[in-house]
Design a protein around this motif. Structure first.
Motif, mmCIF file in Angstrom:
data_model
loop_
_atom_site.group_PDB
_atom_site.id
_atom_site.type_symbol
_atom_site.label_atom_id
_atom_site.label_comp_id
_atom_site.label_asym_id
_atom_site.label_seq_id
_atom_site.Cartn_x
_atom_site.Cartn_y
_atom_site.Cartn_z
ATOM 1 N N ARG A 329 0.841 -1.206 0.000
ATOM 2 C CA ARG A 329 0.000 0.000 0.000
ATOM 3 C C ARG A 329 0.870 1.247 0.000
ATOM 4 O O ARG A 329 2.007 1.214 0.491
ATOM 5 N N ALA A 330 0.321 2.355 -0.523
ATOM 6 C CA ALA A 330 1.100 3.607 -0.564
ATOM 7 C C ALA A 330 1.322 4.111 0.856
ATOM 8 O O ALA A 330 0.379 4.173 1.646
ATOM 9 N N PRO A 331 2.570 4.447 1.207
ATOM 10 C CA PRO A 331 2.831 4.958 2.557
ATOM 11 C C PRO A 331 2.406 6.424 2.687
ATOM 12 O O PRO A 331 2.383 7.150 1.696
ATOM 13 N N HIS A 332 2.063 6.828 3.907
ATOM 14 C CA HIS A 332 1.757 8.243 4.168
ATOM 15 C C HIS A 332 2.982 8.866 4.824
ATOM 16 O O HIS A 332 3.328 8.510 5.944
ATOM 17 N N THR A 333 3.632 9.783 4.120
ATOM 18 C CA THR A 333 4.888 10.309 4.652
ATOM 19 C C THR A 333 4.879 11.835 4.790
ATOM 20 O O THR A 333 5.901 12.423 5.130
ATOM 21 N N GLU A 334 3.739 12.460 4.483
ATOM 22 C CA GLU A 334 3.681 13.926 4.594
ATOM 23 C C GLU A 334 3.476 14.334 6.048
ATOM 24 O O GLU A 334 2.569 13.816 6.713
ATOM 25 N N PRO A 335 4.282 15.264 6.564
ATOM 26 C CA PRO A 335 4.069 15.732 7.940
ATOM 27 C C PRO A 335 2.664 16.290 8.142
ATOM 28 O O PRO A 335 2.125 16.961 7.265
ATOM 29 N N THR A 336 2.077 15.979 9.289
ATOM 30 C CA THR A 336 0.753 16.511 9.620
ATOM 31 C C THR A 336 0.851 17.448 10.822
ATOM 32 O O THR A 336 -0.146 17.929 11.329
ATOM 33 N N ARG A 337 2.073 17.639 11.314
ATOM 34 C CA ARG A 337 2.285 18.441 12.512
ATOM 35 C C ARG A 337 3.631 19.151 12.346
ATOM 36 O O ARG A 337 4.543 18.589 11.743
ATOM 37 N N HIS A 338 3.728 20.380 12.861
ATOM 38 C CA HIS A 338 5.001 21.101 12.773
ATOM 39 C C HIS A 338 5.453 21.461 14.177
ATOM 40 O O HIS A 338 5.356 22.598 14.602
ATOM 41 N N ALA A 339 5.902 20.460 14.906
ATOM 42 C CA ALA A 339 6.390 20.652 16.266
ATOM 43 C C ALA A 339 7.832 20.133 16.309
ATOM 44 O O ALA A 339 8.500 20.043 15.268
ATOM 45 N N ALA A 340 8.323 19.801 17.492
ATOM 46 C CA ALA A 340 9.717 19.366 17.603
ATOM 47 C C ALA A 340 9.858 18.383 18.758
ATOM 48 O O ALA A 340 9.075 18.408 19.713
ATOM 49 N N ALA A 341 10.866 17.531 18.642
ATOM 50 C CA ALA A 341 11.155 16.592 19.732
ATOM 51 C C ALA A 341 12.653 16.321 19.760
ATOM 52 O O ALA A 341 13.336 16.374 18.722
ATOM 53 N N ALA A 342 13.151 16.053 20.954
ATOM 54 C CA ALA A 342 14.577 15.738 21.113
ATOM 55 C C ALA A 342 14.728 14.627 22.136
ATOM 56 O O ALA A 342 14.058 14.640 23.171
ATOM 57 N N LEU A 343 15.588 13.688 21.810
ATOM 58 C CA LEU A 343 15.899 12.594 22.743
ATOM 59 C C LEU A 343 17.352 12.719 23.143
ATOM 60 O O LEU A 343 18.214 13.022 22.305
ATOM 61 N N ARG A 344 17.619 12.506 24.438
ATOM 62 C CA ARG A 344 19.021 12.448 24.893
ATOM 63 C C ARG A 344 19.214 11.233 25.783
ATOM 64 O O ARG A 344 18.345 10.896 26.585
ATOM 65 N N PHE A 345 20.361 10.603 25.598
ATOM 66 C CA PHE A 345 20.695 9.445 26.418
ATOM 67 C C PHE A 345 21.513 9.875 27.626
ATOM 68 O O PHE A 345 22.281 10.842 27.566
ATOM 69 N N LEU A 346 21.359 9.098 28.691
ATOM 70 C CA LEU A 346 22.149 9.313 29.905
ATOM 71 C C LEU A 346 23.271 8.283 29.894
ATOM 72 O O LEU A 346 23.013 7.071 29.854
ATOM 73 N N LEU A 347 24.513 8.776 29.908
ATOM 74 C CA LEU A 347 25.676 7.875 29.878
ATOM 75 C C LEU A 347 26.423 7.934 31.205
ATOM 76 O O LEU A 347 26.536 9.008 31.796
ATOM 77 N N PRO A 348 26.953 6.824 31.669
ATOM 78 C CA PRO A 348 27.784 6.870 32.878
ATOM 79 C C PRO A 348 29.165 7.402 32.499
ATOM 80 O O PRO A 348 29.531 7.375 31.325
#
Ligand SMILES: Nc1ncnc2c1ncn2[C@@H]1O[C@H](COP(=O)(O)OP(=O)(O)OP(=O)(O)O)[C@@H](O)[C@H]1O
Ligand SMILES: [Mg+2]
Length: 416
Positions: A329-348
């Motif tokens: 099936r055709a994938p849906h790849t168009e953004p529907t939202r214009h927000a932001a996110a960030a992930l950070r890892f905690l390292l010892p």
């Protein structure tokens, strides 16, 4: 209960859903009304978490390290059910998925090229043949051979030394000069089998020229060989000898032309390793003032909760797009939202026994601890040393990055 006779219900076989992308696939399947089946071995299956067992509609127990018998077992299993697509979470199993889809006549990737999406030596050759920009490289089996390559000045310094088949930055070293070469070749060549399935690995070592600059990842969904680019994600890593990913953020904070050039390069990388119906996760670096250079690609969903980061920022579900592609099936790849996110890892800071880990609860963020107190933590040389992570959501990427950074800065990790 077996739903295989229910009209209109279709299934997707996931070859080993245990892994970072598994929960995203499960949620996407539920939204699309697709029943998920798994292929795995009995020991791995016994260790599945309850949520994973609950969301599977059937399990094919087989030995994934034995390609011929695994294909026979999975083919028989799929033919007895209404399975219309094959998906995969682990890079090392992507060639098996291509072979299974071909056997079943389902949309999949080119089985003749699929090894290049798993083996970085075959990948480097596929990139060269297709003209995909990638680092200069050499293949060695011993430190002595690596010194000969270094002496030829073909790759220069620093030089990157990595296993032919591995992930999570395991065994990858950025070596400043000849003194570090012996240890780096030993670190890269030490992998002969991948757990938990005992998959045999190519233990040759790949040497690459070092690409300076900022790093990004760009995923591409493909249907019938037509690429649909997904949002570009900025990647942060440690500097120095070991390059462990420390974070991911979206949007990437780039101008439209650069985003397009990364997406176009990523699509070319995916096509070069035979991705036709599925998804590819491609990592690139951009040297200052230059164009994107491909570090690697894999015919799988991204790890590191990148699915979550992309969906939170843009509304695009990579897992849903992937399931649509593998079921024709055709994938849906168009953004529907214009927000932001960030992930950070905690390292010892170093290896030891984890005494305490605290990640503060801050509005706009949520976190997860990966390693519990009382457990050993390895040196932060690869992804296995990450103690936890935080995801921050905000209106702008600068704000999301700032929040995630602050939470990590205020976290406590004590190692004895
Ligand atoms: N040729 C290179 N030039 C510059 N940096 C590199 C190069 N190769 C690898 N790196 C750095 O090392 C990291 C890990 O390398 P690579 O992606 O090849 O290994 P991996 O184990 O497949 O990684 P992962 O599974 O964590 O994405 C890259 O994300 C990048 O930061
Ligand atoms: Mg990588």
């Amino acid at each position: 209960m077996d739903f295989s006779d229910e009209p209109g219900v279709t299934g997707v076989m996931v070859i080993e859903p245990m892994g970072n992308a598994g929960p995203f696939l499960a949620q996407a399947a539920a939204r699309l009304g697709i029943r998920l089946y798994a292929a795995t071995d009995e020991h791995v299956h016994a260790a599945y978490e309850p949520w994973l067992k609950r969301c599977l509609h059937g399990v094919c127990l087989t030995d994934l390290a034995d390609t011929a018998s695994a294909l026979d077992d999975m083919e028989a299993f799929c033919r007895a059910r209404r399975i219309v697509g094959v998906a995969v979470c682990w890079e090392l199993l992507t060639p098996l998925a291509a072979l299974l889809a071909a056997r079943l006549g389902l949309p999949g990737n080119d089985p003749l090229r699929a090894r290049a999406a798993r083996n970085k030596i075959a990948m480097a050759e596929a990139f060269r043949a297709a003209g995909v920009p990638a680092p200069a490289h050499a293949v060695v089996a011993t430190a002595e051979q690596a010194h000969c390559v270094a002496a030829s000045c073909r790759l220069g310094w620093p030089m990157v030394v990595k296993p032919a088949e591995q992930g999570g930055s395991w065994g990858v070293s950025v070596v400043a000069g000849p003194d570090g070469l012996d240890a780096a070749v030993a670190a890269a060549g030490r992998f002969t089998r991948a757990e938990p399935h005992g998959l045999p690995l190519d233990s040759r070592v790949l040497l690459q020229s070092y690409v300076p600059g900022e790093e990004f990842s760009a995923d591409t969904v493909l249907r019938d060989g037509v690429p649909y680019p997904l949002p570009v994600v900025r990647k942060d890593t440690t500097a120095g000898r070991y390059r462990v990913e420390t974070g991911h953020s979206c949007p990437a904070g780039l101008d439209a032309r650069t985003v397009w050039s990364i997406q176009e390069t990523a699509a070319r990388a995916a096509l070069a390793v035979g991705v036709r119906n599925g998804i590819a996760h491609t990592e690139v670096k951009i040297p200052p003032g230059g164009e994107p250079v491909v570090i690697e690609t894999g015919a799988r969903l991204p790890g590191d909760n990148i699915c979550e980061v992309v969906e939170a920022a843009t509304g695009v579900s990579e897992a849903e797009a992937y399931l649509r592609a593998v079921t024709g099936r055709a994938p849906h790849t168009e953004p529907t939202r214009h927000a932001a996110a960030a992930l950070r890892f905690l390292l010892p800071e170093r290896a030891g026994l984890l005494q305490e880990v605290v990640i503060p609860a801050v509005p706009g963020t949520h976190s997860q601890i990966h390693i519990r107190p009382g457990q050993p933590v390895p040196e932060p040389a690869d992804s296995s040393g990450r103690v936890g992570h935080v995801v921050a959501r905000a209106a702008s990427v600068d704000e999301a990055r700032r929040l995630a950074h602050q939470v990590i800065a205020d976290s406590r990790v004590k190692v004895s």
